[in-house]
Design a protein around this motif. Structure first.
Motif, PDB file in Angstrom:
ATOM      1  N   PHE A 175     -63.270 -17.884  35.579  1.00 37.58           N
ATOM      2  CA  PHE A 175     -62.732 -17.959  34.210  1.00 37.58           C
ATOM      3  C   PHE A 175     -61.559 -18.932  34.058  1.00 37.58           C
ATOM      4  O   PHE A 175     -60.596 -18.897  34.821  1.00 37.58           O
ATOM      5  N   CYS A 176     -61.656 -19.768  33.045  1.00 41.15           N
ATOM      6  CA  CYS A 176     -60.565 -20.688  32.702  1.00 41.15           C
ATOM      7  C   CYS A 176     -59.728 -20.068  31.581  1.00 41.15           C
ATOM      8  O   CYS A 176     -60.091 -19.045  30.998  1.00 41.15           O
ATOM      9  N   PHE A 177     -58.658 -20.761  31.266  1.00 36.54           N
ATOM     10  CA  PHE A 177     -57.750 -20.316  30.207  1.00 36.54           C
ATOM     11  C   PHE A 177     -58.490 -20.104  28.878  1.00 36.54           C
ATOM     12  O   PHE A 177     -58.321 -19.077  28.204  1.00 36.54           O
ATOM     13  N   GLY A 178     -59.329 -21.077  28.494  1.00 34.05           N
ATOM     14  CA  GLY A 178     -59.979 -21.028  27.189  1.00 34.05           C
ATOM     15  C   GLY A 178     -60.955 -19.868  27.064  1.00 34.05           C
ATOM     16  O   GLY A 178     -61.081 -19.244  25.998  1.00 34.05           O
TER      17      GLY A 178
ATOM     18  N   ARG B  70     -66.534 -19.273  18.540  1.00 31.00           N
ATOM     19  CA  ARG B  70     -66.631 -19.297  20.006  1.00 31.00           C
ATOM     20  C   ARG B  70     -65.745 -20.385  20.628  1.00 31.00           C
ATOM     21  O   ARG B  70     -65.308 -21.313  19.954  1.00 31.00           O
ATOM     22  N   SER B  71     -65.584 -20.277  21.954  1.00 28.74           N
ATOM     23  CA  SER B  71     -64.660 -21.169  22.667  1.00 28.74           C
ATOM     24  C   SER B  71     -65.019 -22.646  22.496  1.00 28.74           C
ATOM     25  O   SER B  71     -64.134 -23.500  22.459  1.00 28.74           O
ATOM     26  N   HIS B  72     -66.305 -22.966  22.384  1.00 26.30           N
ATOM     27  CA  HIS B  72     -66.675 -24.376  22.274  1.00 26.30           C
ATOM     28  C   HIS B  72     -66.885 -24.836  20.841  1.00 26.30           C
ATOM     29  O   HIS B  72     -67.424 -25.915  20.594  1.00 26.30           O
ATOM     30  N   GLY B  73     -66.431 -24.004  19.886  1.00 25.32           N
ATOM     31  CA  GLY B  73     -66.397 -24.438  18.500  1.00 25.32           C
ATOM     32  C   GLY B  73     -67.748 -24.357  17.804  1.00 25.32           C
ATOM     33  O   GLY B  73     -68.786 -24.123  18.424  1.00 25.32           O
TER      34      GLY B  73
ATOM     35  N   THR C 157     -61.747 -20.907  19.158  1.00 26.27           N
ATOM     36  CA  THR C 157     -62.047 -22.230  19.728  1.00 26.27           C
ATOM     37  C   THR C 157     -60.969 -22.564  20.749  1.00 26.27           C
ATOM     38  O   THR C 157     -59.775 -22.445  20.456  1.00 26.27           O
ATOM     39  N   CYS C 158     -61.371 -22.999  21.936  1.00 28.26           N
ATOM     40  CA  CYS C 158     -60.385 -23.383  22.950  1.00 28.26           C
ATOM     41  C   CYS C 158     -59.516 -24.504  22.385  1.00 28.26           C
ATOM     42  O   CYS C 158     -60.036 -25.458  21.792  1.00 28.26           O
ATOM     43  N   PRO C 159     -58.199 -24.431  22.551  1.00 23.74           N
ATOM     44  CA  PRO C 159     -57.326 -25.482  22.006  1.00 23.74           C
ATOM     45  C   PRO C 159     -57.702 -26.886  22.508  1.00 23.74           C
ATOM     46  O   PRO C 159     -57.528 -27.866  21.780  1.00 23.74           O
TER      47      PRO C 159
ATOM     48  N   ILE D   6     -61.274 -34.618  28.817  1.00 25.17           N
ATOM     49  CA  ILE D   6     -61.781 -33.742  29.895  1.00 25.17           C
ATOM     50  C   ILE D   6     -60.663 -32.751  30.222  1.00 25.17           C
ATOM     51  O   ILE D   6     -59.525 -33.153  30.462  1.00 25.17           O
ATOM     52  N   CYS D   7     -60.975 -31.459  30.209  1.00 26.86           N
ATOM     53  CA  CYS D   7     -59.876 -30.496  30.329  1.00 26.86           C
ATOM     54  C   CYS D   7     -59.493 -30.308  31.800  1.00 26.86           C
ATOM     55  O   CYS D   7     -60.304 -30.505  32.706  1.00 26.86           O
ATOM     56  N   THR D   8     -58.236 -29.907  32.007  1.00 31.04           N
ATOM     57  CA  THR D   8     -57.707 -29.780  33.366  1.00 31.04           C
ATOM     58  C   THR D   8     -58.477 -28.723  34.158  1.00 31.04           C
ATOM     59  O   THR D   8     -58.738 -28.904  35.346  1.00 31.04           O
ATOM     60  N   ALA D   9     -58.837 -27.629  33.490  1.00 31.35           N
ATOM     61  CA  ALA D   9     -59.565 -26.562  34.200  1.00 31.35           C
ATOM     62  C   ALA D   9     -60.863 -27.117  34.777  1.00 31.35           C
ATOM     63  O   ALA D   9     -61.253 -26.802  35.903  1.00 31.35           O
ATOM     64  N   THR D  10     -61.533 -27.974  34.009  1.00 30.89           N
ATOM     65  CA  THR D  10     -62.776 -28.585  34.469  1.00 30.89           C
ATOM     66  C   THR D  10     -62.517 -29.461  35.688  1.00 30.89           C
ATOM     67  O   THR D  10     -63.205 -29.364  36.704  1.00 30.89           O
ATOM     68  N   SER D  11     -61.511 -30.337  35.571  1.00 31.61           N
ATOM     69  CA  SER D  11     -61.216 -31.261  36.678  1.00 31.61           C
ATOM     70  C   SER D  11     -60.857 -30.489  37.947  1.00 31.61           C
ATOM     71  O   SER D  11     -61.334 -30.814  39.036  1.00 31.61           O
TER      72      SER D  11
ATOM     73  N   GLY E 119     -68.362 -21.426  37.736  1.00 26.17           N
ATOM     74  CA  GLY E 119     -67.983 -22.157  36.536  1.00 26.17           C
ATOM     75  C   GLY E 119     -66.882 -21.447  35.749  1.00 26.17           C
ATOM     76  O   GLY E 119     -66.531 -20.295  36.027  1.00 26.17           O
ATOM     77  N   ALA E 120     -66.374 -22.153  34.765  1.00 28.36           N
ATOM     78  CA  ALA E 120     -65.231 -21.655  33.991  1.00 28.36           C
ATOM     79  C   ALA E 120     -65.582 -20.454  33.122  1.00 28.36           C
ATOM     80  O   ALA E 120     -64.690 -19.805  32.572  1.00 28.36           O
ATOM     81  N   SER E 121     -66.882 -20.167  32.973  1.00 30.15           N
ATOM     82  CA  SER E 121     -67.272 -19.018  32.156  1.00 30.15           C
ATOM     83  C   SER E 121     -67.866 -17.892  33.009  1.00 30.15           C
ATOM     84  O   SER E 121     -68.518 -16.989  32.491  1.00 30.15           O
TER      85      SER E 121
END
Ligand code: SF4
Length: 295
Positions: free
Chosen positions: A11-14, A70-73, A93-95, A186-191, A256-258
């Motif tokens: 899990f990521c922040f978003g 949802r998180s991805h808008g 929506t994730c910021p 590209i979000c930091t959590a992904t990188s 993954g982040a989810s």
């Protein structure tokens, strides 16, 4: 046998934020709805149903309800329809996704044609596209860049894409254009998840990537790891069979982040069970982590 978990995984922040927003809302008012999955993990979506958080596919199915974005808008058109139909919207929506949508909107308003590096069928990209009324092109990477391109343009990325691919695209664009406005979305959590997974893959005889088959960032982890070492992508421990792990000594795990922690724990325990090891854990914190070596 050694099992290691990537230093950044799960899990990521978003995603955590979106789930918390939805659970808090469901505490006050049940049922509530999400348009499309709140996050891209089928097991988490099933768990949310048990809390009265239900998914629908179409905006016009919802009237006078509480709806979590949802998180991805979602697209601007869906948002407008939900509002017209008297729904109360709670925006999860994730910021970072919201920021990318803002960049698309402002680039278009300022007259820049836009390139989005992303998957044109992904909900995040579809939502981003809805914020632009001007010229816009979606491509997966440098291979899809047309020979002729605008003289000036704005460039940004789906949040879960790979930095090296964005760099290649920038490199190819610079000789072709007079003005290039780049927003690195590209979000930091992904990188962090990609870097940690690649590092662990380089030290592992096999990688197991855990997460939704519909999750873009999880699929990206699987693709990156499979370039380095044999890799399998699973959603749950039930998919693992003994034959898949034969002759493996160092197994790397990433998620993954989810992907919720409990799925990682179940996979860790299943690997041990299949290989005759009695070790079991109850928390993801108990799984040995692949730490960066300091010099
Ligand atoms: S992967 Fe990044 S952009 Fe997507 S929800 Fe998580 S933090 Fe937000």
């Amino acid at each position: 046998m050694e099992i290691r978990l990537a230093q950044h995984s799960g899990f990521c922040f978003g995603v955590k934020r979106a789930i918390q927003i939805a659970l808090d809302a469901a505490d006050k008012d049940k049922p509530i709805y999400t348009l499309g999955p709140l996050i891209h993990n089928p097991q988490s979506v099933q768990n949310l149903e048990q809390h009265g958080i239900l998914m629908v596919d179409k905006a016009d199915d919802l009237h006078n309800s509480t709806v979590i974005i949802r998180s991805h808008g979602i697209t601007l058109q869906d948002r407008e329809m939900l509002e017209r139909n008297g729904n109360k919207l709670i925006d999860a929506t994730c910021p970072f996704v919201g920021k990318a949508q803002d960049h698309v909107r402002s680039l278009c308003q300022e007259g820049y044609p836009v390139i989005i590096m992303g998957d044109k069928s992904h909900p995040e990209v579809i939502a981003m596209l809805s914020y632009c009324k001007g010229e816009i092109l979606v491509l997966n990477g440098v291979d899809e860049l047309p020979e002729k391109i605008w003289n000036k343009l704005g460039l940004l990325s789906q949040t879960t894409k790979n930095m090296a691919d964005l760099q290649k695209l920038v490199h190819a664009l610079v000789p072709k254009v007079k003005e290039l406005r780049l927003f690195n979305t590209i979000c930091t959590a992904t990188s962090l998840r990609q870097e940690a997974s690649v590092e662990l893959a380089a030290r592992s005889d096999q990688m197991i990537v855990i997460g939704g088959k519909n999750s873009s960032n999880t699929r990206m982890l699987a693709a990156l790891c499979s370039e380095i070492t044999p890799t399998i992508h699973i959603e749950t421990a039930e998919e693992l069979e003994a034959g898949m792990l034969s002759d493996r000594v160092r197994i790397g795990l990433t998620a993954g982040a989810s992907t919720p922690d409990y799925l990682i724990v179940e996979v860790f325990n299943k690997i041990n069970e299949l290989t005759g090891n009695r070790t079991t854990v109850t928390s993801v914190e108990d799984i040995p982590v692949n730490k960066e070596e300091s010099c």
